[in-house]
Write a protein that holds these residues in place. Structure first.
Motif, PDB file in Angstrom:
ATOM      1  N   GLU A 240       0.941  -1.210  -0.060  1.00  9.11           N
ATOM      2  CA  GLU A 240       0.076   0.110   0.076  1.00  9.11           C
ATOM      3  C   GLU A 240       0.595   1.264   0.104  1.00  9.11           C
ATOM      4  O   GLU A 240       2.046   1.269   0.438  1.00  9.11           O
ATOM      5  CB  GLU A 240      -0.899   0.116   1.205  1.00  9.11           C
ATOM      6  N   SER A 241       0.412   2.413  -0.749  1.00  4.47           N
ATOM      7  CA  SER A 241       1.326   3.415  -0.646  1.00  4.47           C
ATOM      8  C   SER A 241       0.451   4.485   0.033  1.00  4.47           C
ATOM      9  O   SER A 241      -0.708   5.254  -0.570  1.00  4.47           O
ATOM     10  CB  SER A 241       1.564   3.858  -2.077  1.00  4.47           C
ATOM     11  N   PRO A 242       0.956   5.076   1.303  1.00  2.00           N
ATOM     12  CA  PRO A 242       1.956   4.599   2.076  1.00  2.00           C
ATOM     13  C   PRO A 242       1.608   3.213   2.800  1.00  2.00           C
ATOM     14  O   PRO A 242       0.634   2.884   2.753  1.00  2.00           O
ATOM     15  CB  PRO A 242       2.074   5.886   3.200  1.00  2.00           C
ATOM     16  N   CYS A 243       2.676   2.774   3.233  1.00  2.55           N
ATOM     17  CA  CYS A 243       2.645   1.369   3.941  1.00  2.55           C
ATOM     18  C   CYS A 243       3.568   1.413   5.271  1.00  2.55           C
ATOM     19  O   CYS A 243       4.244   1.904   5.391  1.00  2.55           O
ATOM     20  CB  CYS A 243       2.999   0.220   3.052  1.00  2.55           C
ATOM     21  N   TYR A 244       3.312   0.238   5.949  1.00  5.37           N
ATOM     22  CA  TYR A 244       4.099  -0.013   7.160  1.00  5.37           C
ATOM     23  C   TYR A 244       5.535  -0.455   6.675  1.00  5.37           C
ATOM     24  O   TYR A 244       5.795  -1.326   5.817  1.00  5.37           O
ATOM     25  CB  TYR A 244       3.493  -1.377   8.109  1.00  5.37           C
ATOM     26  N   GLN A 245       6.535   0.289   7.106  1.00 11.19           N
ATOM     27  CA  GLN A 245       7.856  -0.175   6.846  1.00 11.19           C
ATOM     28  C   GLN A 245       8.441  -1.559   7.161  1.00 11.19           C
ATOM     29  O   GLN A 245       8.917  -2.019   6.486  1.00 11.19           O
ATOM     30  CB  GLN A 245       8.744   0.963   7.604  1.00 11.19           C
ATOM     31  N   GLY A 255      14.959  -9.248  -1.928  1.00 16.72           N
ATOM     32  CA  GLY A 255      15.044  -8.970  -3.371  1.00 16.72           C
ATOM     33  C   GLY A 255      13.712  -8.652  -4.129  1.00 16.72           C
ATOM     34  O   GLY A 255      13.744  -8.593  -5.341  1.00 16.72           O
ATOM     35  N   ALA A 256      12.622  -8.500  -3.416  1.00 18.96           N
ATOM     36  CA  ALA A 256      11.354  -8.249  -4.084  1.00 18.96           C
ATOM     37  C   ALA A 256      11.371  -6.823  -4.608  1.00 18.96           C
ATOM     38  O   ALA A 256      12.178  -5.789  -4.159  1.00 18.96           O
ATOM     39  CB  ALA A 256      10.134  -8.330  -3.096  1.00 18.96           C
ATOM     40  N   LYS A 257      10.636  -6.612  -5.821  1.00 15.81           N
ATOM     41  CA  LYS A 257      10.474  -5.150  -6.246  1.00 15.81           C
ATOM     42  C   LYS A 257       9.181  -4.604  -5.661  1.00 15.81           C
ATOM     43  O   LYS A 257       8.424  -5.208  -5.863  1.00 15.81           O
ATOM     44  CB  LYS A 257      10.233  -5.174  -7.747  1.00 15.81           C
ATOM     45  N   LEU A 258       9.378  -3.494  -4.951  1.00 22.91           N
ATOM     46  CA  LEU A 258       8.116  -3.263  -4.432  1.00 22.91           C
ATOM     47  C   LEU A 258       7.282  -2.073  -5.309  1.00 22.91           C
ATOM     48  O   LEU A 258       7.943  -1.630  -6.124  1.00 22.91           O
ATOM     49  CB  LEU A 258       8.302  -1.941  -3.309  1.00 22.91           C
ATOM     50  N   HIS A 259       6.162  -2.511  -5.454  1.00 26.44           N
ATOM     51  CA  HIS A 259       5.093  -2.104  -6.274  1.00 26.44           C
ATOM     52  C   HIS A 259       3.981  -1.516  -5.586  1.00 26.44           C
ATOM     53  O   HIS A 259       2.925  -2.081  -5.246  1.00 26.44           O
ATOM     54  CB  HIS A 259       4.517  -3.132  -7.225  1.00 26.44           C
ATOM     55  N   PRO A 260       4.192   0.166  -5.262  1.00 27.39           N
ATOM     56  CA  PRO A 260       3.037   0.801  -4.472  1.00 27.39           C
ATOM     57  C   PRO A 260       1.690   0.943  -5.094  1.00 27.39           C
ATOM     58  O   PRO A 260       1.935   1.095  -6.466  1.00 27.39           O
ATOM     59  CB  PRO A 260       3.886   2.115  -4.127  1.00 27.39           C
ATOM     60  N   VAL A 261       0.722   0.566  -4.595  1.00 29.16           N
ATOM     61  CA  VAL A 261      -0.602   0.828  -5.035  1.00 29.16           C
ATOM     62  C   VAL A 261      -1.224   1.935  -3.938  1.00 29.16           C
ATOM     63  O   VAL A 261      -1.223   1.770  -2.837  1.00 29.16           O
ATOM     64  CB  VAL A 261      -1.200  -0.412  -5.093  1.00 29.16           C
ATOM     65  N   PRO A 262      -1.804   2.989  -4.624  1.00 24.62           N
ATOM     66  CA  PRO A 262      -2.253   4.145  -3.659  1.00 24.62           C
ATOM     67  C   PRO A 262      -3.527   3.770  -3.153  1.00 24.62           C
ATOM     68  O   PRO A 262      -4.090   2.654  -3.259  1.00 24.62           O
ATOM     69  CB  PRO A 262      -2.492   5.089  -4.834  1.00 24.62           C
ATOM     70  N   ILE A 263      -3.834   4.529  -1.796  1.00 20.02           N
ATOM     71  CA  ILE A 263      -4.956   4.203  -1.131  1.00 20.02           C
ATOM     72  C   ILE A 263      -5.588   5.439  -1.218  1.00 20.02           C
ATOM     73  O   ILE A 263      -5.311   6.608  -1.455  1.00 20.02           O
ATOM     74  CB  ILE A 263      -4.781   3.870   0.272  1.00 20.02           C
ATOM     75  N   HIS A 287      -7.624  -1.865   9.290  1.00 20.84           N
ATOM     76  CA  HIS A 287      -7.214  -0.403   9.838  1.00 20.84           C
ATOM     77  C   HIS A 287      -5.738  -0.122   8.928  1.00 20.84           C
ATOM     78  O   HIS A 287      -4.824  -0.627   9.527  1.00 20.84           O
ATOM     79  CB  HIS A 287      -6.987  -0.469  11.119  1.00 20.84           C
ATOM     80  N   GLN A 288      -6.202   0.365   7.896  1.00 20.87           N
ATOM     81  CA  GLN A 288      -4.827   0.486   6.967  1.00 20.87           C
ATOM     82  C   GLN A 288      -3.656   1.372   7.780  1.00 20.87           C
ATOM     83  O   GLN A 288      -3.925   2.259   8.620  1.00 20.87           O
ATOM     84  CB  GLN A 288      -5.116   1.387   5.641  1.00 20.87           C
ATOM     85  N   TYR A 289      -2.506   0.955   7.743  1.00 22.62           N
ATOM     86  CA  TYR A 289      -1.410   1.363   8.287  1.00 22.62           C
ATOM     87  C   TYR A 289      -0.582   2.116   7.211  1.00 22.62           C
ATOM     88  O   TYR A 289      -0.202   1.557   6.253  1.00 22.62           O
ATOM     89  CB  TYR A 289      -0.469   0.472   9.055  1.00 22.62           C
ATOM     90  N   PRO A 290      -0.266   3.606   7.356  1.00 16.59           N
ATOM     91  CA  PRO A 290      -0.639   4.361   8.738  1.00 16.59           C
ATOM     92  C   PRO A 290      -1.886   5.173   8.721  1.00 16.59           C
ATOM     93  O   PRO A 290      -2.470   5.475   9.862  1.00 16.59           O
ATOM     94  CB  PRO A 290       0.412   5.354   8.612  1.00 16.59           C
ATOM     95  N   VAL A 291      -2.714   5.209   7.470  1.00 17.52           N
ATOM     96  CA  VAL A 291      -3.770   6.113   7.655  1.00 17.52           C
ATOM     97  C   VAL A 291      -5.065   5.490   8.406  1.00 17.52           C
ATOM     98  O   VAL A 291      -5.875   6.545   8.948  1.00 17.52           O
ATOM     99  CB  VAL A 291      -4.148   6.404   5.849  1.00 17.52           C
ATOM    100  N   SER A 471       6.839   4.987  11.467  1.00 13.88           N
ATOM    101  CA  SER A 471       7.235   3.809  10.760  1.00 13.88           C
ATOM    102  C   SER A 471       6.465   3.589   9.476  1.00 13.88           C
ATOM    103  O   SER A 471       6.155   2.367   9.251  1.00 13.88           O
ATOM    104  CB  SER A 471       7.114   2.495  11.442  1.00 13.88           C
ATOM    105  N   ALA A 472       5.941   4.837   8.748  1.00 13.07           N
ATOM    106  CA  ALA A 472       5.343   4.372   7.447  1.00 13.07           C
ATOM    107  C   ALA A 472       6.277   4.791   6.506  1.00 13.07           C
ATOM    108  O   ALA A 472       7.156   5.732   6.364  1.00 13.07           O
ATOM    109  CB  ALA A 472       4.064   5.483   7.449  1.00 13.07           C
ATOM    110  N   LEU A 473       5.862   4.144   5.287  1.00 18.58           N
ATOM    111  CA  LEU A 473       6.915   4.272   3.989  1.00 18.58           C
ATOM    112  C   LEU A 473       6.188   5.055   2.888  1.00 18.58           C
ATOM    113  O   LEU A 473       4.885   4.454   2.596  1.00 18.58           O
ATOM    114  CB  LEU A 473       7.296   3.092   3.795  1.00 18.58           C
ATOM    115  N   ARG A 474       6.677   6.396   2.480  1.00 15.60           N
ATOM    116  CA  ARG A 474       6.003   6.787   1.400  1.00 15.60           C
ATOM    117  C   ARG A 474       6.581   6.754   0.108  1.00 15.60           C
ATOM    118  O   ARG A 474       7.866   6.725   0.261  1.00 15.60           O
ATOM    119  CB  ARG A 474       5.661   8.277   1.958  1.00 15.60           C
ATOM    120  N   PHE A 475       6.069   6.701  -0.931  1.00 19.08           N
ATOM    121  CA  PHE A 475       6.202   6.409  -2.076  1.00 19.08           C
ATOM    122  C   PHE A 475       6.150   7.647  -3.336  1.00 19.08           C
ATOM    123  O   PHE A 475       6.951   7.779  -4.147  1.00 19.08           O
ATOM    124  CB  PHE A 475       5.816   5.274  -2.778  1.00 19.08           C
TER     125      PHE A 475
END
Ligand SMILES: Cc1ncc(COP(=O)(O)O)c(C=O)c1O
Length: 510
Positions: A240-245, A255-263, A287-291, A471-475
């Motif tokens: 999820e973008s943003p998501c839990y770090q 080794g995964a390629k992160l593919h962020p999908v907006p919320i 309860h979407q993390y972080p939003v 601890s949220a990761l933004r893309f």
């Protein structure tokens, strides 16, 4: 000091069938002569001065050259043979072993003469570079002195059921028998898995057998377990973008390629899911993390259909679902999963405490055996004692009562926070207040960014979190996340909440 052969001639000198080694013995040294011989020959092998199949002097020659008893040389050689550094060939002689142990542990002094390290294997997902590991933030010790800290994700320490817990621990210790001195089932204690399966059906709508449950060291361990099984270098991990770090960084480290999908207000925007086969999707539907938003039913169904169509697995992190304050408890995504595409992760970190390091994974049936084996490879399972105490705490009904008690307490604290925000700041745009342990305030235009509000709060003795601190990761830097302030409310009393928000208001208005 006894010295044979000239120093500075690293490779052994072979003369008319005899081999000379550069060995210096020091009689004032605390090590025995035999140990000094062992150490020096071993060092020559490890730093590459002696290579596989190089000949060594006989024990008779060595003892003569060094002026030590034959027995000393024999004992040194016996130890080198026992540890695999050298070997004897009957009637031929003694040689450096061709398959050397420990060759990776070159000493820094010997590195100068060591052969260059081999190039990294070509299939290394990280191109041979050391892995750069990003890690999430667990706690900030500097914040201990704050008058009020709205730090996220931390349960109320004062509500931990200490008395009952210590009784269960003591009782289990008395009857532990050999269980503390044996390895136990790597998938976890059966009684605990049964108690969790019994709890999940009514609480989360997840119907599963105890066999499908693997006890892990919290969700974090679960992310690793799932990632190690399903992520291959270069594969896609939807987040999820943003998501839990904590989850994203594990997937990235594998080794995964992160593919962020907006919320948006309905959770993950499923129309933006990638059309690739075999992805892993990490989501927090309840309860979407972080939003804090909840994934709508329509989108849940679409997400499951996507996973079936593209042979993907969904990792559902249900981290704080024990606390729902509005309406009836939501069924977990796993509860709707007819095609077994969802791996459900639950944790005792929020309802009990993260210090226990206990959580669980509910695996699709076809993956159960792989999960059990991977957990064994990772750490042979969790501590027996804590699992046993948790099983008893659940079976006795105390867990259910504890949950009801803290759910009520946390609801009152959430209400106190909403009231205080409204009192000091007027109408506020709030997300995620319907569930969980934190809510999110979208700051009005008149205020600076969340990071600046956080800094002003800290200066006034009040801890609040911008997404990065929480601890949220933004893309996407244009996602509006810089205006979102996270407020954890469960670890503060109503008075502490009111005083903290009042202080924050003074700091922001001044
Ligand atoms: C969204 C989310 N998932 C998982 C975790 C990790 O929990 P655990 O202690 O079970 O590893 C956290 C911790 O704060 C979290 O915020």
């Amino acid at each position: 000091m006894v010295s044979i052969a000239s120093v500075g001639r690293p490779t052994p000198v072979v003369r008319s069938g005899h081999v000379q080694l550069s060995i210096s013995l020091d009689e004032s040294n605390k090590s025995t002569l035999q140990a000094q011989i062992f150490d020096q020959i071993r060092a020559m092998i490890l730093n590459g001065q002696l290579r596989g199949d190089d000949p060594l002097p006989t024990t008779r020659e060595l003892s003569a050259q060094l002026g030590v008893s034959r027995n000393t040389a024999v004992l040194a050689y016996e130890r080198l043979i026992a540890e695999g550094y050298i070997r004897t060939k009957p009637y031929v002689g003694t040689f450096v072993s061709p398959d050397l142990p420990d060759t990776a542990f070159l000493s820094s002094a010997s590195e100068k003469t060591a052969p260059a390290a081999p190039p990294p294997p070509e299939d290394n997902a990280f191109g041979g570079a050391p892995r750069e590991l990003r890690t999430h933030r667990l706690a900030d010790p500097d914040r201990r002195r704050l008058a009020a800290d709205f730090w996220v994700g931390r349960p109320d320490a004062r509500s931990f059921p200490l008395k009952a817990w210590s009784q269960h621990i003591k009782a289990r210790l008395k009857s532990a028998g050999a269980r503390l001195t044996s390895y136990n089932d790597p998938a976890g204690l059966l009684e605990l898995r049964q108690a969790i399966a019994k709890h999940l059906a009514p609480a989360r709508g997840v119907v599963c057998d105890a066999d499908q449950i693997i006890i892990v060291g919290g969700c974090q361990d679960g992310f690793n377990l799932v990632g190690r099984l399903l992520v291959t270098p270069g594969s896609t991990a939807v987040v999820e973008s943003p998501c839990y770090q904590g989850a994203a960084f594990v997937l990235e480290s594998l080794g995964a390629k992160l593919h962020p999908v907006p919320i948006d207000r309905d959770g993950l925007d499923v129309t933006k899911l990638p059309q690739v086969e075999g992805a892993v999707a990490y989501v927090t539907p309840s309860h979407q993390y972080p939003v804090g938003v909840t994934l709508s039913l329509q989108r849940r169904i679409e997400l499951l259909a996507w996973a079936t169509q593209y042979d993907a697995y969904i990792m559902e992190d249900d981290y704080d679902s024990d606390f729902r304050f509005v309406g009836s408890p939501l069924t977990a995504l796993k509860g709707l999963d007819r095609n077994e595409r969802v791996i459900y992760l639950g944790t005792f970190s929020k309802c009990m405490g993260p210090g226990l390091r206990l959580g669980y994974v509910v695996a699709p049936r076809r993956l159960v055996e792989s999960f059990r084996r991977m957990k064994m490879l990772m750490n042979n399972g969790q501590s027996w004692l804590e699992q046993a105490a948790m099983a008893d705490f659940m079976a006795s009904g105390e867990f259910g009562r504890h949950l009801r008690r803290i759910r009520q307490l946390y609801r009152e604290r959430r209400d106190a926070l909403l009231t205080a925000l409204q009192k000091h700041f007027g109408e506020c745009e709030i997300y995620g207040e319907q569930a969980g342990m934190h809510l999110v305030w979208k700051l009005p235009e008149r205020f600076p960014s969340a990071a600046e509000v956080e800094a002003k709060g800290l200066a006034a003795g009040v801890g609040v979190c911008s997404l990065a601190t929480g601890s949220a990761l933004r893309f996407d830097q244009n996602d509006g996340g810089d205006r979102l302030l996270m407020l954890g409310f469960v670890a503060l009393t109503e008075k502490e909440i009111e005083d903290g928000i009042a202080r924050l208001a003074t700091a922001l208005h001044s």
